[in-house]
Design an enzyme around this catalytic site. Sequence first.
Site, PDB file in Angstrom:
ATOM      1  CE1 TYR A 152       2.765  -1.249  -1.237  1.00  0.00           C
ATOM      2  CE2 TYR A 152       3.176   0.976  -2.043  1.00  0.00           C
ATOM      3  CZ  TYR A 152       2.441  -0.195  -2.080  1.00  0.00           C
ATOM      4  OH  TYR A 152       1.388  -0.326  -2.949  1.00  0.00           O
ATOM      5  CB  ALA A 153       8.564   1.820  -3.498  1.00  0.00           C
TER       6      ALA A 153
END
Length: 343
Positions: A152-153
């Site tokens: 996600y990051a």
Amino acid sequence: MDILVTGTAGFIGSAVAQRLLERGDRVLGIDNLNDYYDVSLKQARLQPLLAHPGYTHVQADLGDRAAVERVFAEFKPQRVVNLAAQAGVRYAAKNPHAYAASNLVGFLHILEGCRHHGVEHLVFASTSSVYGANTAVPFSEHAGTAHPLTFYAATKKANEMMAHSYAHLYGIPSTGLRFFTVYGPWGRPDMAPMLFARAIRNGETIKVFNHGRHSRSFTYIDDIVEGVVRTLDRPAQPNPAWNGADPDPATSSAPYRIYNIGHERPVQLLHFIELLEQAFERKAVMEMLPLQPGDVPDTEADTSELIAATGYAPRVSIEEGVDAFARWHREYYPDATTIPKHA
């Protein structure tokens, strides 16, 4: 102004759209209303927007290139706030393809729309998760973010780099906002405040990772909205002092900026739970667990750049924010046993 806001059935998107409508802007909202969490909550967030004469809604997925192209061609937005994304740190390990489709392909479609339709300013959501393995707190936009710890990051870091390339190549003013743990009324059910509130009210066990020794820059939704709107009103400008020999990741010779947006007073997770206990007048049942893979022990926002650019820093104290959140939670879920569980 005519403003396109993506993710208007979401927690932050719905609040930003409401604020823009209240000040007289015309808003076109896009949301695919997916079932990542309770769709009825998303529909409830949308209701006041749909009742406003200045709001137009399109149910579509940002991954649908033709749909996004139609929105830009027909609505012709002057400015864009991109808040739609596949969110959630842990879910990325289960379904990475959803993140690639929404956060990468979908964001490319937004960038292309801005490129071909002369958008004056693109503001897009990034995340404090991009700091990843960086342990130097408070987190500064001028520090490196080359080591994200979750997919996600990584997708949000990719958004920052994609936006910079379009700002450089096509002169699209672009500003990324790194959000720090947002909470408040209408929050996401997969985030700790909502999970904890449901569990405390029902006498269920809370899983407390890192034995509660986390600290987070919990940021109330109203503060986030104020920061987004103030940033939107100040299109990014090139930085004439930018030195390509020693590049600053927060700015550029292109019209591009990155800002942290979070409360500068970090709060330990156990204290946050204590405040929820006080608000709901019930003790939490806690299971202490080790640090989860990909979790960062502490986050703390350095917001000096946001203050300098907009004159604003988050102001709602954690005590005020938790109290307001708890009041909403009781009103929206009068029977705690009927609160849907997040999968």
